[in-house]
Write an enzyme that holds these catalytic residues in place. Structure first.
Site, mmCIF file in Angstrom:
data_model
loop_
_atom_site.group_PDB
_atom_site.id
_atom_site.type_symbol
_atom_site.label_atom_id
_atom_site.label_comp_id
_atom_site.label_asym_id
_atom_site.label_seq_id
_atom_site.Cartn_x
_atom_site.Cartn_y
_atom_site.Cartn_z
ATOM 1 N N GLY A 71 -5.332 -9.447 -3.813
ATOM 2 C CA GLY A 71 -4.589 -9.221 -2.584
ATOM 3 C C GLY A 71 -5.400 -9.448 -1.326
ATOM 4 O O GLY A 71 -4.884 -9.938 -0.322
ATOM 5 N N THR A 72 -6.681 -9.099 -1.355
ATOM 6 C CA THR A 72 -7.508 -9.250 -0.160
ATOM 7 C C THR A 72 -7.625 -10.714 0.248
ATOM 8 O O THR A 72 -7.475 -11.065 1.425
ATOM 9 C CB THR A 72 -8.903 -8.633 -0.383
ATOM 10 O OG1 THR A 72 -8.761 -7.216 -0.530
ATOM 11 C CG2 THR A 72 -9.829 -8.918 0.788
ATOM 12 N N ASN A 142 -0.296 2.033 0.087
ATOM 13 C CA ASN A 142 -1.218 2.319 -1.011
ATOM 14 C C ASN A 142 -1.778 3.733 -0.989
ATOM 15 O O ASN A 142 -2.325 4.194 -1.989
ATOM 16 C CB ASN A 142 -2.370 1.309 -0.997
ATOM 17 C CG ASN A 142 -3.053 1.216 0.346
ATOM 18 O OD1 ASN A 142 -2.422 0.893 1.347
ATOM 19 N ND2 ASN A 142 -4.345 1.499 0.384
ATOM 20 N N GLN A 170 0.870 -2.909 -4.036
ATOM 21 C CA GLN A 170 1.135 -1.586 -4.616
ATOM 22 C C GLN A 170 2.544 -1.471 -5.183
ATOM 23 O O GLN A 170 2.891 -0.462 -5.793
ATOM 24 C CB GLN A 170 0.923 -0.500 -3.554
ATOM 25 C CG GLN A 170 0.494 0.845 -4.106
ATOM 26 C CD GLN A 170 -0.905 0.844 -4.685
ATOM 27 O OE1 GLN A 170 -1.856 0.461 -4.034
ATOM 28 N NE2 GLN A 170 -1.038 1.268 -5.926
ATOM 29 N N SER A 190 -1.558 -8.266 -7.044
ATOM 30 C CA SER A 190 -2.866 -8.249 -7.695
ATOM 31 C C SER A 190 -2.745 -7.662 -9.089
ATOM 32 O O SER A 190 -2.110 -6.617 -9.281
ATOM 33 C CB SER A 190 -3.849 -7.428 -6.853
ATOM 34 O OG SER A 190 -5.174 -7.625 -7.276
ATOM 35 N N ALA A 191 -3.355 -8.315 -10.069
ATOM 36 C CA ALA A 191 -3.188 -7.937 -11.479
ATOM 37 C C ALA A 191 -3.750 -6.558 -11.806
ATOM 38 O O ALA A 191 -3.216 -5.859 -12.669
ATOM 39 C CB ALA A 191 -3.839 -8.990 -12.379
ATOM 40 N N HIS A 192 -4.825 -6.159 -11.126
ATOM 41 C CA HIS A 192 -5.489 -4.917 -11.537
ATOM 42 C C HIS A 192 -4.697 -3.667 -11.166
ATOM 43 O O HIS A 192 -5.051 -2.559 -11.574
ATOM 44 C CB HIS A 192 -6.905 -4.848 -10.962
ATOM 45 C CG HIS A 192 -6.985 -4.471 -9.518
ATOM 46 N ND1 HIS A 192 -7.356 -3.224 -9.098
ATOM 47 C CD2 HIS A 192 -6.751 -5.185 -8.396
ATOM 48 C CE1 HIS A 192 -7.354 -3.176 -7.776
ATOM 49 N NE2 HIS A 192 -6.977 -4.354 -7.320
ATOM 50 N N CYS A 316 -11.139 1.407 -1.209
ATOM 51 C CA CYS A 316 -12.040 0.564 -0.421
ATOM 52 C C CYS A 316 -12.583 1.286 0.803
ATOM 53 O O CYS A 316 -13.556 0.854 1.405
ATOM 54 C CB CYS A 316 -11.331 -0.726 0.003
ATOM 55 S SG CYS A 316 -9.824 -0.455 0.932
#
Length: 368
Positions: A71-72, A142, A170, A190-192, A316
């Site tokens: 995502g970043t 998030n 999210q 994002s996969a994680h 983060c």
């Protein structure tokens, strides 16, 4: 000691099927997908099949998806194309949106949330000027789990002929996400966040949007994002997305019940505690709770010693010494914003884990 993990909003442990898919791809699919020989066809097949699964999940054409490192990167890519332009951004976006807009010298107007922490379409509309090039509002916050009315905001943007960017990191894999329905021009995931590998995600770019590449070089991803694709991680992303779509409803009900139990027990055990945005729509498995007088930094350290892992907000920003910008934007004082814990249970969380966590927090209060 059995570790109790309640920080799935930060990242999720890869599902066993995902780990196996990544390992199998690393063993059997070793060619560069850009190569001309036949073995590279297997790698290209992984890319094509994953793109089809993800495109089907968000209701778009597979050619509208570009693989990223997450995502970043996707958010930075969007704002790289907005250099020097006026953008309207919610004040509670992820740092990768807020900082990317600043780094690319965008002229930024921030939209504050309402008392519940929700970004309202009418507040977005007031921030629009004749020069506005982009509106950026996340699908789900998030740090609070609150769902924003992105469909209405997307319609507003389209009616004004303004590009609409939606960070769905999210949301994707936890609630239904439809890029066309919300009229997004850009959307990322994002996969994680859905039991997939770290370091892989996607950016949806609506057909007809002439957006320049962020990374130049070999011309991979239809010239949009150069660099050899991380084929094993992409293979894991496919499996994670498939699993997420299969158990979406069942997982939502289960996580909703766990959060409900958590809040009920905390209310009984700790006077004055409250869930932020309690009256707003939210994803099932994320909630932020104000625990007056219990600094989150202290609580997180003590809970960690007891084998309980959670956070006070975005992972983060966990090492920053200042309270979350999200909680401050919701009207909390600096003191209260520093006393918020984010709980995000997941597939492996049990009722017993919730009870143990509440008991440990209650004991912490008793020791103050």
């Amino acid at each position: 000691m059995h570790a109790i993990y309640l920080d799935h909003a930060a990242t999720t442990p890869p599902a066993p099927q995902v780990i196996e898919a990544v390992a199998q791809c690393m063993r059997e699919c070793t060619a560069n997908p850009s190569a001309a020989y036949s073995a590279a066809g297997e790698a290209r097949k992984v890319l094509r099949q994953t793109r089809e699964v993800l495109a089907s999940a968000i209701g778009c054409d597979r050619n509208e998806l570009t693989f990223t490192s997450g995502g970043t990167e996707a958010n930075n890519w969007v704002f790289a194309g907005m250099e020097g332009k006026h953008v309207v951004i919610s004040a509670i976006e992820h740092a990768s949106v807020l900082e990317a807009a600043g780094a690319h010298k965008c002229h930024i107007t921030l939209v504050e949330p309402d008392a519940n922490g929700v970004i309202l379409p009418e507040a977005v509309e007031k921030a629009i000027t004749p020069d506005t090039a982009l509106i950026s509002v996340q699908y789900v916050n998030n740090e609070t789990g609150l769902i924003h009315p992105v469909e209405e905001i997307g319609r507003l943007a389209r009616s004004r002929r303004i590009l609409f960017h939606c960070d769905a990191v999210q949301a994707f894999g936890h609630i239904p996400v439809a890029a066309k329905q919300i009229q997004a021009d850009f959307l990322c995931a994002s996969a994680h966040k859905l039991y997939g590998p770290r370091g892989v995600g996607f950016l949806y770019i609506r057909t007809g949007i002439g957006h320049t590449a962020l990374i130049h070089g070999g011309g991979q991803e239809n010239g949009r994002r150069s660099g050899t694709e991380n084929v094993p991680a992409i293979a894991g992303f496919k499996v994670a997305a498939e699993l997420a779509m299969i158990d979406l409803q069942q997982r939502a009900l289960r996580e909703q019940a766990l959060v409900r139990s958590l809040i009920q027990e905390l209310h009984t055990a700790i006077p004055g505690c409250r869930m932020l945005g309690a009256d707003a729509n939210r994803v099932p498995g994320v909630c932020a709770v104000l625990l007056p007088g219990l600094p989150s930094e202290y609580a997180i350290a003590k809970l960690d010693l007891a084998g309980i892992q959670l956070s006070g907000g975005a992972a983060c920003a966990a090492r920053l010494a200042q309270p979350s910008h999200v909680y401050r934007a919701m009207g909390l004082s600096e003191k209260d914003a520093a006393c918020v814990l984010r709980f995000s249970p997941g597939r492996a969380t049990t009722e017993s884990d919730i009870k143990t966590t509440v008991q440990t927090l209650t004991a912490l209060y008793g020791s103050l």
